[in-house]
Design a protein around this motif. Structure first.
Motif, PDB file in Angstrom:
ATOM      1  N   MET A  37       0.924  -1.180  -0.006  1.00  0.00           N
ATOM      2  CA  MET A  37      -0.060   0.064  -0.039  1.00  0.00           C
ATOM      3  C   MET A  37       0.795   1.014   0.123  1.00  0.00           C
ATOM      4  O   MET A  37       2.100   1.249   0.715  1.00  0.00           O
ATOM      5  N   LEU A  38       0.514   2.339  -0.717  1.00  0.00           N
ATOM      6  CA  LEU A  38       0.908   3.408  -0.797  1.00  0.00           C
ATOM      7  C   LEU A  38       0.405   4.356   0.348  1.00  0.00           C
ATOM      8  O   LEU A  38      -0.816   4.504   0.388  1.00  0.00           O
ATOM      9  N   VAL A  39       1.225   5.105   1.276  1.00  0.00           N
ATOM     10  CA  VAL A  39       0.683   6.161   2.391  1.00  0.00           C
ATOM     11  C   VAL A  39       1.030   7.591   1.978  1.00  0.00           C
ATOM     12  O   VAL A  39       1.954   7.807   1.732  1.00  0.00           O
ATOM     13  N   PHE A  40       0.045   8.203   2.089  1.00  0.00           N
ATOM     14  CA  PHE A  40      -0.022   9.662   1.882  1.00  0.00           C
ATOM     15  C   PHE A  40      -0.350  10.391   2.980  1.00  0.00           C
ATOM     16  O   PHE A  40      -1.397  10.046   3.805  1.00  0.00           O
ATOM     17  N   ILE A  41       0.378  11.607   3.548  1.00  0.00           N
ATOM     18  CA  ILE A  41      -0.035  12.498   4.479  1.00  0.00           C
ATOM     19  C   ILE A  41      -0.974  13.216   3.757  1.00  0.00           C
ATOM     20  O   ILE A  41      -0.869  13.678   2.597  1.00  0.00           O
ATOM     21  N   CYS A  42      -2.166  13.754   4.402  1.00  0.00           N
ATOM     22  CA  CYS A  42      -3.158  14.503   3.739  1.00  0.00           C
ATOM     23  C   CYS A  42      -3.745  15.595   4.786  1.00  0.00           C
ATOM     24  O   CYS A  42      -4.410  15.246   5.826  1.00  0.00           O
ATOM     25  N   VAL A  50       5.787  19.859   7.297  1.00  0.00           N
ATOM     26  CA  VAL A  50       5.536  18.318   7.685  1.00  0.00           C
ATOM     27  C   VAL A  50       6.615  17.432   6.983  1.00  0.00           C
ATOM     28  O   VAL A  50       6.392  16.106   7.286  1.00  0.00           O
ATOM     29  N   LYS A  51       7.531  17.830   6.239  1.00  0.00           N
ATOM     30  CA  LYS A  51       8.410  16.658   5.551  1.00  0.00           C
ATOM     31  C   LYS A  51       9.001  15.920   6.649  1.00  0.00           C
ATOM     32  O   LYS A  51       9.431  14.737   6.346  1.00  0.00           O
ATOM     33  N   GLU A  52       9.563  16.523   7.738  1.00  0.00           N
ATOM     34  CA  GLU A  52      10.272  15.675   8.610  1.00  0.00           C
ATOM     35  C   GLU A  52       9.451  14.552   9.374  1.00  0.00           C
ATOM     36  O   GLU A  52       9.872  13.494   9.398  1.00  0.00           O
ATOM     37  N   LEU A  53       8.069  14.889   9.524  1.00  0.00           N
ATOM     38  CA  LEU A  53       7.164  13.863  10.253  1.00  0.00           C
ATOM     39  C   LEU A  53       7.014  12.809   9.038  1.00  0.00           C
ATOM     40  O   LEU A  53       7.132  11.420   9.349  1.00  0.00           O
ATOM     41  N   GLY A  54       6.847  13.357   7.706  1.00  0.00           N
ATOM     42  CA  GLY A  54       6.582  12.149   6.724  1.00  0.00           C
ATOM     43  C   GLY A  54       7.952  11.390   6.515  1.00  0.00           C
ATOM     44  O   GLY A  54       7.709  10.140   6.352  1.00  0.00           O
ATOM     45  N   GLU A  55       8.948  11.981   6.768  1.00  0.00           N
ATOM     46  CA  GLU A  55      10.405  11.102   6.723  1.00  0.00           C
ATOM     47  C   GLU A  55      10.285  10.009   7.750  1.00  0.00           C
ATOM     48  O   GLU A  55      10.708   8.936   7.595  1.00  0.00           O
ATOM     49  N   GLU A  56       9.921  10.625   8.874  1.00  0.00           N
ATOM     50  CA  GLU A  56       9.902   9.530   9.970  1.00  0.00           C
ATOM     51  C   GLU A  56       8.818   8.543   9.825  1.00  0.00           C
ATOM     52  O   GLU A  56       9.260   7.324  10.201  1.00  0.00           O
ATOM     53  N   LEU A  57       7.892   8.845   9.019  1.00  0.00           N
ATOM     54  CA  LEU A  57       7.018   7.793   9.032  1.00  0.00           C
ATOM     55  C   LEU A  57       7.080   6.745   7.785  1.00  0.00           C
ATOM     56  O   LEU A  57       6.400   5.817   7.596  1.00  0.00           O
ATOM     57  N   GLY A  58       7.970   7.274   7.082  1.00  0.00           N
ATOM     58  CA  GLY A  58       8.097   6.926   5.603  1.00  0.00           C
ATOM     59  C   GLY A  58       7.126   6.866   4.700  1.00  0.00           C
ATOM     60  O   GLY A  58       6.826   6.005   3.927  1.00  0.00           O
TER      61      GLY A  58
END
Length: 262
Positions: A37-42, A50-58
């Motif tokens: 599955m592909l995961v997107f922040i929305c 929010v890029k730092e959070l996104g990188e933490e969560l992959g």
């Protein structure tokens, strides 16, 4: 059903009031990614914050600014600034009523005041770092905005500016009388549809989690929409499912309901 995409709001969905996320949230993301599955922040937040959070969560992709901007694999899929004339009308209403506005471009946050204690609190709550005072040269680049210190009885003045917009109250600890300005044709749901079209995924194969009224369109366009237990009560009617709160592993428990995590 084979699910292929997961869309996650941030505040009140991924992040708890103390700005942390549960280990179960990261574990759930990792488990569904292992299944392909592909995961997107929305989120309503600006993406440069929010890029730092996104990188933490992959996560693999991002939708920000309440759907005004979306990116996947370095491809910009949505880029919809607010009409400059309309923005300046909102600005005039705010000035008349001594309200404040936070505006977001693709790389900075612009405040009508940097010294007002209400604005400082807003910046701290949402961890906004790249802040500047609003100047006219960026009026045509505003992707989204938040209205600050607006009594409920005065909110209707903004809705009268343009029928293509509505206000979504921001419900976060420490914040009151604050609204996101949402466009009816540019929102999280419309952005999700464009992302799904780009990656070739049917809406029934997508899952989304949210907690605010700015998530209602997103929850409606996917096959499995989950409202967090801590959601604005008005959101529940727009969601197919109701999960536990952000403080009680809401994302993990929702995905477990679909037999996607162990």
């Amino acid at each position: 059903m084979t699910y292929k995409t997961l869309f996650l709001d941030i505040d009140g969905t991924i992040l708890r009031p103390d700005h942390t996320y549960a280990s179960s949230t990261k574990e759930a993301i990792e488990q569904v990614q292992e299944q392909g599955m592909l995961v997107f922040i929305c989120t309503g937040r600006p993406l440069h914050e929010v890029k730092e959070l996104g990188e933490e969560l992959g996560v693999e992709g991002y939708i920000g600014y309440n759907g005004a901007y979306a990116i996947y694999e370095d491809n910009i899929l949505v880029d919809e600034p607010i009409n400059q004339n309309t923005f300046e009308q909102f600005l005039a209403v705010a000035k008349k009523n001594n309200h404040e506005i936070v505006c977001y471009t693709s790389d900075k946050n612009y405040f009508t005041s940097l010294m007002n204690p209400v604005m400082k609190n807003f910046s701290e709550v949402f961890q906004l770092k790249n802040n500047r005072i609003l100047t006219q040269d960026v009026h045509s680049h505003i992707l989204s905005l938040s209205l600050i210190n607006v009594p409920p009885e005065q909110a209707k003045e903004y809705e009268a500016v343009n029928n293509d917009f509505y206000l979504s109250e921001v419900i976060v600890n420490g914040i009151s009388n604050c609204y996101d300005v949402i466009r009816k044709r540019v929102n999280k749901g419309e952005a999700v549809k464009k992302v799904l079209q780009h990656i070739g995924v049917e809406p029934e194969q997508a899952i989304a989690f949210g907690d605010g009224m700015n998530d209602k369109e997103m929850l409606q366009v996917v096959g499995e929409g989950f409202a967090m237990g801590n959601s604005n009560p008005d959101l529940f009617s727009y969601a197919k499912h109701r999960t536990t709160s952000v403080d009680d592993s809401g994302i993990y428990n929702g995905l477990k309901k679909l037999n996607l995590v162990e």
